[in-house]
Scaffold this active site. Structure first.
Site, PDB file in Angstrom:
ATOM      1  N   VAL A   1       1.140  -1.078   0.100  1.00 57.69           N
ATOM      2  CA  VAL A   1       0.351  -0.047   0.107  1.00 57.69           C
ATOM      3  C   VAL A   1       0.899   1.150  -0.236  1.00 57.69           C
ATOM      4  CG1 VAL A   1      -1.684   1.315   1.765  1.00 57.69           C
ATOM      5  CG2 VAL A   1      -2.119  -1.241   0.928  1.00 57.69           C
TER       6      VAL A   1
ATOM      7  N   LYS B   1     -13.345  -4.041  10.603  1.00 55.39           N
ATOM      8  CA  LYS B   1     -13.932  -3.194   9.507  1.00 55.39           C
ATOM      9  C   LYS B   1     -15.530  -2.628  10.192  1.00 55.39           C
ATOM     10  CE  LYS B   1     -11.199  -5.355   5.820  1.00 55.39           C
ATOM     11  NZ  LYS B   1     -10.955  -6.088   4.374  1.00 55.39           N
TER      12      LYS B   1
END
Length: 354
Positions: free
Chosen positions: A11, A187
């Site tokens: 990332v 999440k």
């Protein structure tokens, strides 16, 4: 805008690539281990970044709870705005981090921490302005969805499909966080707190997909059903309940037809109805795109500071449905049914989805 980046993995490298192509941003520093500082802008001392008055945003692309959690807090206390893609660290200290940011009058954005490039956090904040969001749920992990989708389509075994997912880079060498449901746990907690405008617990039922076999999938398929790993979140007034579990879905549902490593998120809203968001839930460039969007829109819209004003109470009794285990079905709460299932295969059909 001058930026400091913490972490240079998949990332981080993608974030750097996107920022370097833009004329309105300058990636001035990249925090790396001393032995990996191979570029002039790479530093191994975080204080170099935090003491530089030109740096207005610190991007966290580190992979684990520590030291990301400590570094985020340190950046906030230094008066830096923060963008993070690290769901583990954020979920671990969510209330503390968001409260600290508000007290120090800086922004923290975290779109990429929950659903890769999918703008579920942004939409949760915006929709909560005009709606009471009463539920959040969805396929929130690309690895598990790839495995279940492949098992259904190819009739393959779990272990065989997991190895294929690892070969393709969808699963880690140690896939426990994904197949055990812990990635989804982070999440659904982050999304629920944002949507409900109140801090939530991280202590709730979690069940992964390790016990699912091709025979189980085939038996549900004959009944026009499919099993997918879902994060579940339900709110009734100021009460809420959370869970992560394999969910039994009709084959006609959108969730049952989400392929490969894609994700889908649903927000149930009092005025807008069901809002569904679909896309790449992970990957270097998709995730980095969400990070860079957060950087570019820092402080410029309503999302610059989500509200957490509601005092919510965890109540596992509101998350009810039908449990499938030991070849039988039984009704109850998710928590009760999971305890009864023990170490056997378990799947759940939530009442609020019917």
């Amino acid at each position: 805008m001058k930026i400091g980046l913490m972490g240079y993995g998949i990332v981080g490298r993608s974030v750097a690539s996107i920022l370097d192509e833009r004329k309105d941003t300058e990636l001035k520093y990249i925090l790396e281990l001393p032995e990996k500082c191979v570029q002039e802008r790479m530093v191994s001392d975080l204080d170099i970044i935090l003491n530089d008055e030109e740096i207005s945003v610190v991007v966290d692309a580190l992979p684990a709870i520590h030291p990301s959690y400590e570094f985020i807090k340190k950046a906030i206390l230094a008066g830096k705005n923060v963008v993070t893609s690290n769901k583990a660290a954020l979920s671990y200290g969510f209330e503390e981090i968001l409260t600290l940011a508000a007290e120090n009058h800086v922004c923290i954005k975290y779109e990429a921490s929950c659903g890769g490039t999918i703008p579920d956090i942004t939409e949760a904040v915006r929709l909560s302005e005009t709606n009471e969001i009463t539920a959040c749920y969805g396929i929130m992990n690309g690895t598990t969805n790839f495995i279940l989708d492949s098992m259904e389509k190819n009739g393959s075994d779990f272990d065989e499909t997991l190895r294929e997912a690892q070969k393709l880079g969808y699963a880690e060498a140690d896939p426990t966080a994904d197949i055990g449901g812990f990635d989804v746990k982070n999440k659904i907690a982050i999304l629920s707190a944002t949507a409900y405008r109140g801090f939530v617990t991280t202590d709730f039922p979690v069940c992964g997909i390790e016990k699912i076999t091709k025979d189980i999938i085939e038996s549900f398929k004959k009944k026009n059903r499919m099993v997918k790993l879902l994060g579940l979140s339900l709110r009734k007034g100021e009460r809420y309940a959370l869970g992560v579990v394999p969910v039994v879905l009709p084959l006609t549902s959108l969730e049952a037809n989400v392929p490969k490593n894609f994700n889908i998120f649903t927000l149930k809203c009092s005025n807008a109805g069901d809002v569904k968001l679909y896309g790449q839930g992970a990957g270097g460039y998709p995730t980095a795109d969400a990070v860079v969007r957060d950087v570019l829109f820092m402080g410029s819209d309503i999302y610059s500071r989500p509200y957490f004003l509601n005092q919510l109470t965890y109540d596992e009794s509101i998350l009810t449905g039908t449990g499938y285990f030991n070849g039988n079905t039984k009704r109850g709460t998710l928590s009760e049914l999971l305890k009864e299932a023990g170490d056997t295969f378990f799947a759940f059909e939530p009442d609020f989805l019917n």
